[in-house]
Design an enzyme around this catalytic site. Structure first.
Site, short mmCIF file in Angstrom:
data_model
loop_
_atom_site.label_atom_id
_atom_site.label_comp_id
_atom_site.label_asym_id
_atom_site.label_seq_id
_atom_site.Cartn_x
_atom_site.Cartn_y
_atom_site.Cartn_z
N GLU A 199 -5.79 9.17 9.26
CA GLU A 199 -3.88 8.70 10.05
C GLU A 199 -3.78 9.46 11.57
O GLU A 199 -2.83 9.53 11.78
CB GLU A 199 -3.34 9.38 8.86
CG GLU A 199 -2.95 9.00 7.83
CD GLU A 199 -2.01 8.35 7.44
OE1 GLU A 199 -1.22 8.00 7.72
OE2 GLU A 199 -1.97 7.07 6.09
N CYS A 252 -4.24 -1.16 -2.15
CA CYS A 252 -4.20 0.26 -2.00
C CYS A 252 -4.79 0.60 -3.45
O CYS A 252 -4.31 0.45 -4.72
CB CYS A 252 -3.12 1.26 -3.03
SG CYS A 252 -2.36 2.67 -2.98
N CYS A 280 -11.25 3.15 -0.44
CA CYS A 280 -10.34 3.86 -0.40
C CYS A 280 -9.81 3.06 1.09
O CYS A 280 -10.47 2.96 1.67
CB CYS A 280 -10.43 5.45 0.48
SG CYS A 280 -8.01 5.41 1.15
N HIS A 326 -7.72 3.84 3.64
CA HIS A 326 -8.44 4.49 4.68
C HIS A 326 -9.82 4.57 5.32
O HIS A 326 -10.42 4.94 6.36
CB HIS A 326 -7.39 5.70 4.29
CG HIS A 326 -6.77 5.62 5.14
ND1 HIS A 326 -5.60 5.33 4.34
CD2 HIS A 326 -5.82 6.34 5.93
CE1 HIS A 326 -4.41 5.23 3.96
NE2 HIS A 326 -4.06 6.41 5.08
N ASP A 332 1.11 -1.05 0.05
CA ASP A 332 -0.22 -0.10 0.03
C ASP A 332 0.69 0.73 0.06
O ASP A 332 2.33 0.85 0.36
CB ASP A 332 -1.21 -0.16 1.76
CG ASP A 332 -1.79 1.02 1.51
OD1 ASP A 332 -2.70 1.65 0.22
OD2 ASP A 332 -2.19 1.60 2.58
N SER A 333 0.40 2.60 -0.13
CA SER A 333 1.24 3.63 -0.37
C SER A 333 1.76 3.69 1.20
O SER A 333 2.76 4.50 0.92
CB SER A 333 0.44 4.20 -0.62
OG SER A 333 -1.12 4.63 -0.01
N1 DGL Z 1 -3.99 3.68 -0.29
C1 DGL Z 1 -4.87 4.39 -0.75
C2 DGL Z 1 -5.49 4.16 -1.33
O1 DGL Z 1 -6.63 3.57 -0.81
C3 DGL Z 1 -4.92 5.95 0.25
C4 DGL Z 1 -3.90 6.82 0.62
C5 DGL Z 1 -2.83 7.68 -0.69
O2 DGL Z 1 -3.67 8.52 -0.93
O3 DGL Z 1 -1.44 6.93 -0.83
O4 DGL Z 1 -6.48 4.69 -2.53
#
Ligand code: DGL
Length: 298
Positions: A177, A98, A209, A211, A35-36
């Site tokens: 976050e 992600c 997403c 999050h 993931d990012s």
């Molecule tokens: N992990 C990203 C997503 O699911 C969210 C956080 C980001 O913008 O990197 O899109």
């Protein structure tokens, strides 16, 4: 499938060190997840519930998060590097946790390595189609995910008559976050993003997403209990389990899988909030130095 075979050390191994029921040690290899940043731990949480015997190797690109505000070219480059880092560690399957990377980079990633791969878009779409009665579905995600049109294309391909409302919710990521998942500020922000979507009369909302499941309570209060919230993490975990079973790659262990975490920037913040995303105590977090290129070849 690429990668060196693992040496088996378990008692069922033959004298040559190879488990005859698991040639090449495929079943014992970890599942790779990237993931990012920290958000993909919500997907790991579901994988751990669904597949408690599997080892998981997680990479969170914390040095370069967020991906959701970046250009497609940058998202593809970062995602490729994260994938190569995992594939060098003999993972048997990769879950692109992600949503942004799944929406934008999945076709390129699938060409980069021959490891089987699951993104989070199609599982989310499948779950939404199962949940919706009125055929009016909403999707929320990062700017890059919504801008890519990936959810819309996948939904429309499955049902050409579907009504689709979309909304990017950039402030949800920093709120999650910060652990700021309840109270006036998240409510205000959620109303700002979700009221227009609700005016479209949807009955199902995809949390597109990683999050957003952290804000599930607030989102649910704002949209009302009658709206079905789809968290693609659950469906992704189910699809991962099914793929492992189909390909004979499932770890026969019923429990005891471990989760090893790598990040590309300081582990401190990750360690302090990671457990809330994961739903269990986060064990050791290792920082990968990205200062020299190509770092992902390490
Ligand atoms: N992990 C990203 C997503 O699911 C969210 C956080 C980001 O913008 O990197 O899109």
């Amino acid at each position: 499938m690429r990668g060196r075979p693992l040496t088996m050390t378990d008692k069922s191994s033959s004298k040559t060190g190879t488990d005859l029921n698991d040639p090449g040690g495929l079943r014992a290899r970890p599942i790779g997840v990237f993931d990012s940043g920290i958000g993909g731990l919500t997907v790991v949480r579901e994988l751990r519930r669904c597949l408690p015997g599997e080892d998981i190797l997680y990479f969170g690109d914390t040095a370069r998060v967020p991906y959701g505000t970046k250009s497609p070219e940058t998202v593809i480059r970062f995602s490729r590097e994260s994938l190569i880092f995992l594939s060098r560690r003999d993972v048997k399957l990769v879950v692109v946790a992600c949503n942004t990377a799944s929406a934008i980079a999945l076709p390129v990633l699938q060409e980069t390595v021959s490891v089987p791969m699951i993104g989070v878009i199609l599982p989310g779409v499948a779950a939404a189609l199962k949940a919706s009665r009125s055929r009016r579905v909403g999707v929320v995600g990062t700017e890059a995910t919504i801008g890519s049109g990936a959810y819309e294309r996948a939904l429309r391909k499955a049902d050409g008559e579907l009504f689709i409302a979309q909304q990017s919710c950039p402030l949800f990521v920093p709120l999650a976050e910060e652990g700021w998942v309840d109270g006036d500020v998240p409510h205000l922000v959620a109303h700002h993003y979700l009221d227009p979507v609700m005016r479209d009369g949807i009955d199902t909302l995809i949390l597109g997403c990683t999050h957003y499941p952290m804000l599930r309570n607030v989102i649910s209060q704002v949209v009302g209990a009658s709206i079905r919230l789809v968290d693609s993490a659950e469906e992704t975990a189910r699809e991962t389990a099914a793929l492992l079973r189909r390909t004979g790659a499932e770890n026969p262990r019923a429990h005891g899988g471990i989760c090893r975490v790598f990040v590309s920037d300081t582990a401190q913040r990750f360690e302090s909030i990671g457990s809330a995303f994961l739903g269990e105590q986060l064990e050791s977090v290792t920082v990968v130095d990205q200062s020299d290129l190509p770092w992902y070849e390490r």
